[in-house]
Design a protein around this motif. Structure first.
Motif, mmCIF file in Angstrom:
data_model
loop_
_atom_site.group_PDB
_atom_site.id
_atom_site.type_symbol
_atom_site.label_atom_id
_atom_site.label_comp_id
_atom_site.label_asym_id
_atom_site.label_seq_id
_atom_site.Cartn_x
_atom_site.Cartn_y
_atom_site.Cartn_z
ATOM 1 N N MET B 1 0.836 -1.207 0.000
ATOM 2 C CA MET B 1 0.000 0.000 0.000
ATOM 3 C C MET B 1 0.874 1.261 0.000
ATOM 4 O O MET B 1 1.862 1.324 0.729
ATOM 5 N N THR B 2 0.503 2.229 -0.817
ATOM 6 C CA THR B 2 1.267 3.482 -0.821
ATOM 7 C C THR B 2 0.818 4.358 0.354
ATOM 8 O O THR B 2 -0.287 4.186 0.889
ATOM 9 N N THR B 3 1.668 5.297 0.729
ATOM 10 C CA THR B 3 1.305 6.233 1.798
ATOM 11 C C THR B 3 0.072 7.038 1.372
ATOM 12 O O THR B 3 -0.810 7.319 2.186
ATOM 13 N N GLN B 4 0.016 7.381 0.078
ATOM 14 C CA GLN B 4 -1.120 8.167 -0.431
ATOM 15 C C GLN B 4 -2.439 7.412 -0.232
ATOM 16 O O GLN B 4 -3.446 8.010 0.167
ATOM 17 N N GLU B 5 -2.426 6.111 -0.489
ATOM 18 C CA GLU B 5 -3.650 5.308 -0.286
ATOM 19 C C GLU B 5 -4.041 5.271 1.198
ATOM 20 O O GLU B 5 -5.227 5.311 1.531
ATOM 21 N N LEU B 6 -3.050 5.231 2.054
ATOM 22 C CA LEU B 6 -3.341 5.255 3.498
ATOM 23 C C LEU B 6 -3.978 6.581 3.889
ATOM 24 O O LEU B 6 -4.981 6.616 4.615
ATOM 25 N N VAL B 7 -3.430 7.671 3.365
ATOM 26 C CA VAL B 7 -3.966 9.003 3.686
ATOM 27 C C VAL B 7 -5.408 9.130 3.177
ATOM 28 O O VAL B 7 -6.291 9.634 3.886
ATOM 29 N N GLN B 8 -5.643 8.653 1.963
ATOM 30 C CA GLN B 8 -7.017 8.707 1.402
ATOM 31 C C GLN B 8 -8.001 7.959 2.297
ATOM 32 O O GLN B 8 -9.111 8.432 2.549
ATOM 33 N N GLN B 9 -7.557 6.789 2.770
ATOM 34 C CA GLN B 9 -8.444 5.996 3.636
ATOM 35 C C GLN B 9 -8.732 6.733 4.946
ATOM 36 O O GLN B 9 -9.858 6.683 5.465
ATOM 37 N N ILE B 10 -7.726 7.420 5.469
ATOM 38 C CA ILE B 10 -7.900 8.185 6.712
ATOM 39 C C ILE B 10 -8.967 9.265 6.531
ATOM 40 O O ILE B 10 -9.886 9.401 7.351
ATOM 41 N N TYR B 11 -8.882 10.002 5.424
ATOM 42 C CA TYR B 11 -9.870 11.073 5.203
ATOM 43 C C TYR B 11 -11.261 10.502 4.925
ATOM 44 O O TYR B 11 -12.267 11.058 5.356
ATOM 45 N N LYS B 12 -11.299 9.383 4.227
ATOM 46 C CA LYS B 12 -12.593 8.766 3.906
ATOM 47 C C LYS B 12 -13.307 8.273 5.173
ATOM 48 O O LYS B 12 -14.496 8.506 5.376
ATOM 49 N N LYS B 13 -12.545 7.620 6.048
ATOM 50 C CA LYS B 13 -13.143 7.053 7.260
ATOM 51 C C LYS B 13 -13.163 8.050 8.421
ATOM 52 O O LYS B 13 -13.718 7.759 9.471
ATOM 53 N N LYS B 14 -12.496 9.190 8.220
ATOM 54 C CA LYS B 14 -12.331 10.169 9.304
ATOM 55 C C LYS B 14 -11.787 9.483 10.563
ATOM 56 O O LYS B 14 -12.295 9.635 11.670
ATOM 57 N N SER B 15 -10.771 8.709 10.321
ATOM 58 C CA SER B 15 -10.175 7.921 11.412
ATOM 59 C C SER B 15 -8.711 7.663 11.112
ATOM 60 O O SER B 15 -8.346 7.447 9.955
ATOM 61 N N PHE B 16 -7.892 7.721 12.127
ATOM 62 C CA PHE B 16 -6.502 7.253 11.975
ATOM 63 C C PHE B 16 -6.199 6.232 13.072
ATOM 64 O O PHE B 16 -5.100 6.121 13.591
ATOM 65 N N LEU B 17 -7.237 5.440 13.340
ATOM 66 C CA LEU B 17 -7.168 4.406 14.372
ATOM 67 C C LEU B 17 -6.572 3.111 13.820
ATOM 68 O O LEU B 17 -6.925 2.670 12.722
ATOM 69 N N CYS B 18 -5.698 2.548 14.594
ATOM 70 C CA CYS B 18 -5.148 1.230 14.310
ATOM 71 C C CYS B 18 -5.526 0.342 15.505
ATOM 72 O O CYS B 18 -5.392 0.761 16.661
ATOM 73 N N ILE B 19 -6.006 -0.842 15.222
ATOM 74 C CA ILE B 19 -6.421 -1.744 16.309
ATOM 75 C C ILE B 19 -5.400 -2.863 16.473
ATOM 76 O O ILE B 19 -5.089 -3.578 15.524
ATOM 77 N N GLY B 20 -4.870 -2.970 17.675
ATOM 78 C CA GLY B 20 -3.844 -3.980 17.955
ATOM 79 C C GLY B 20 -4.476 -5.321 18.274
ATOM 80 O O GLY B 20 -5.361 -5.407 19.126
ATOM 81 N N LEU B 21 -4.037 -6.346 17.559
ATOM 82 C CA LEU B 21 -4.583 -7.693 17.781
ATOM 83 C C LEU B 21 -3.600 -8.498 18.635
ATOM 84 O O LEU B 21 -2.859 -9.345 18.159
ATOM 85 N N ASP B 22 -3.594 -8.188 19.938
ATOM 86 C CA ASP B 22 -2.731 -8.871 20.914
ATOM 87 C C ASP B 22 -3.574 -9.952 21.580
ATOM 88 O O ASP B 22 -4.035 -9.786 22.702
ATOM 89 N N VAL B 23 -3.771 -11.043 20.862
ATOM 90 C CA VAL B 23 -4.812 -11.983 21.288
ATOM 91 C C VAL B 23 -4.250 -13.063 22.221
ATOM 92 O O VAL B 23 -3.414 -13.865 21.826
ATOM 93 N N ASP B 24 -4.781 -13.046 23.423
ATOM 94 C CA ASP B 24 -4.313 -13.916 24.501
ATOM 95 C C ASP B 24 -5.471 -14.870 24.864
ATOM 96 O O ASP B 24 -6.569 -14.423 25.215
#
Lengths: 272, 272
Positions: B1-24
């Motif tokens: 994924m390019t940085t530009q695609e990441l930025v577009q997704q951020i503006y589209k979703k109005k979110s810059f959240l990353c969810i950590g999958l630390d599954v115990d």
């Protein structure tokens, strides 16, 4: 394994050789590729042929992860094979892990409990609470990166931090960690002259020394500056031994290379 | 994924959240333990429920390795599930690897090619030739540890190296690495006030910020000092979201927590 048991094995075998199992499918003999698990078959043959000349084996975890689930199975089979057939051998998971507390505990469980390695290599950048979870395991050894054998070691490790090099700072600070008696250190053989300074800071600790052979380090120099009252050195050789031949005679060729190193070590131990 | 695609997704979703999958397995809802692959079932439900609120997911590799071959299978299934069903999501292998050149290349292949992650976290201690093998992969991102969120960060990272803190040295030196445009950095949210200095050194880079929530970091403070012209932040939350409930309603509880963070992010992005 206790440090004492490791030392006893060193004197018995007159060797402080560790053999690195950096197994790459593009480099192992072609005839093994037809086997169900070529990596395990390769490791098994190398270990069976050289176990009397070496005191430890060090699978480089990257080379197993690179093959996904299959690679992880090869790693499991390899460590089980050693632990069942040659329980006197010291095993090192060359993983260079290190993360915040609860994550380090998960890594420690993976390598010390599930896979039953005797030791693991750890990066120091995240500090005390990333290292101590590993140190909490009794008779398991945490091998902290101090001064590595690559060119990039000069990027940060040798930089001056408050009057001394960063790697010396790492050595000194780590001595105050809880259960610090379970620490060993990685010190690259390409920088043998650094070892006398290092021994002033950690006179008693075992050092894992990569870079003898392929990376240009010299065994005599390393021993001159690095040996201590209980030997205190594990000299690792990977490619120089396991890829000595890519033909049907790969195990015999590995024995020949391992024997050269063991004989050199015997001479050093005897003359000491 | 390019940085530009990441930025577009951020503006589209109005979110810059990353969810950590630390599954115990000791923390996930008990009813999942009867399933063939409880970790994957848990991840699948979390991802299906929250994918519209987050731009990225970050499996913490330790939590998978801790379960050996089974864990590695759960990891493979999780990343495949994301890549097939939600290819717009940015994926982070939180692995904190780093080793000499040929070994780093093996790790890079494992995570970038075989598992097809978009990015991986890397420790800087071994320097340039341990990082550049990761940077060689096009449209893949190498997230270098700079200033971590744990207490141990003060052991070495903030120590003065030739006039500035080690982590600033890491930021500056890494800018000269080959393909440095593929670098992002880990900067802990518990040290938000450091972000204005960090932005002076790396104004354009993306920062992965762990430690909002469970570790005490504050979203507003992080954004005040850390946002740049293309947002430039990925805020990670793991336990606060995925363990919001340990009952049958765990996915709904995760949505509620993720929505709170997304709404706060939307407000910040809108007011900017």
């Amino acid at each position: 394994m206790t440090t004492q048991e490791l030392v006893q094995q060193i004197y018995k075998k007159k060797s402080f050789l560790c053999i690195g199992l950096d197994v790459d499918l593009t480099k192992i003999p072609k005839h093994l590729l037809d086997k169900e698990d070529p990596i395990f078959e390769f490791n098994k043959a190398i270990i069976d042929a050289t176990h009397h000349l070496a005191v430890g084996y060090k699978p480089n975890i990257a080379f197993y992860e690179a093959y996904g689930v299959k690679g992880w199975k090869s790693l499991e089979k390899t460590i089980q094979y050693i632990n069942i057939n040659y329980p006197e051998l010291f095993t090192i998971a060359d993983a260079k892990r290190g993360d915040i507390g609860n994550t380090s505990t998960m890594y420690a469980k993976a390598f010390f409990e599930d896979l039953a390695f005797d030791s693991i290599t750890i990066a120091p950048y995240m500090g005390k609470d990333s290292v101590e979870p590993f140190l909490a395991f009794k008779n398991k050894h945490t091998i902290l990166l101090a001064l590595t054998s690559n060119q990039g070691a000069f990027d940060f490790q040798t930089k001056n931090v408050e009057g001394k090099e960063l790697y010396k700072h790492v050595l000194e600070v780590s001595k105050s960690y809880k259960n610090a008696e379970n620490l060993m250190y990685v010190v690259g053989a390409t920088k043998a002259e650094y070892l006398s300074d290092i021994r002033k800071i950690i006179p008693d600790s075992f050092l894992l020394v990569p870079g003898v052979g392929a990376q240009g380090g010299n065994l005599d120099d390393v021993c001159k500056y690095g040996l201590n009252h209980q030997v205190g050195l594990l000299i690792n050789s990977s490619r120089g031994i396991i890829y000595a031949s890519d033909g049907l005679d790969y195990a015999e060729a590995a024995v020949k290379k391992a024997l050269e190193l063991q004989k050199a070590m015997e001479k050093i131990l005897t003359s000491k």
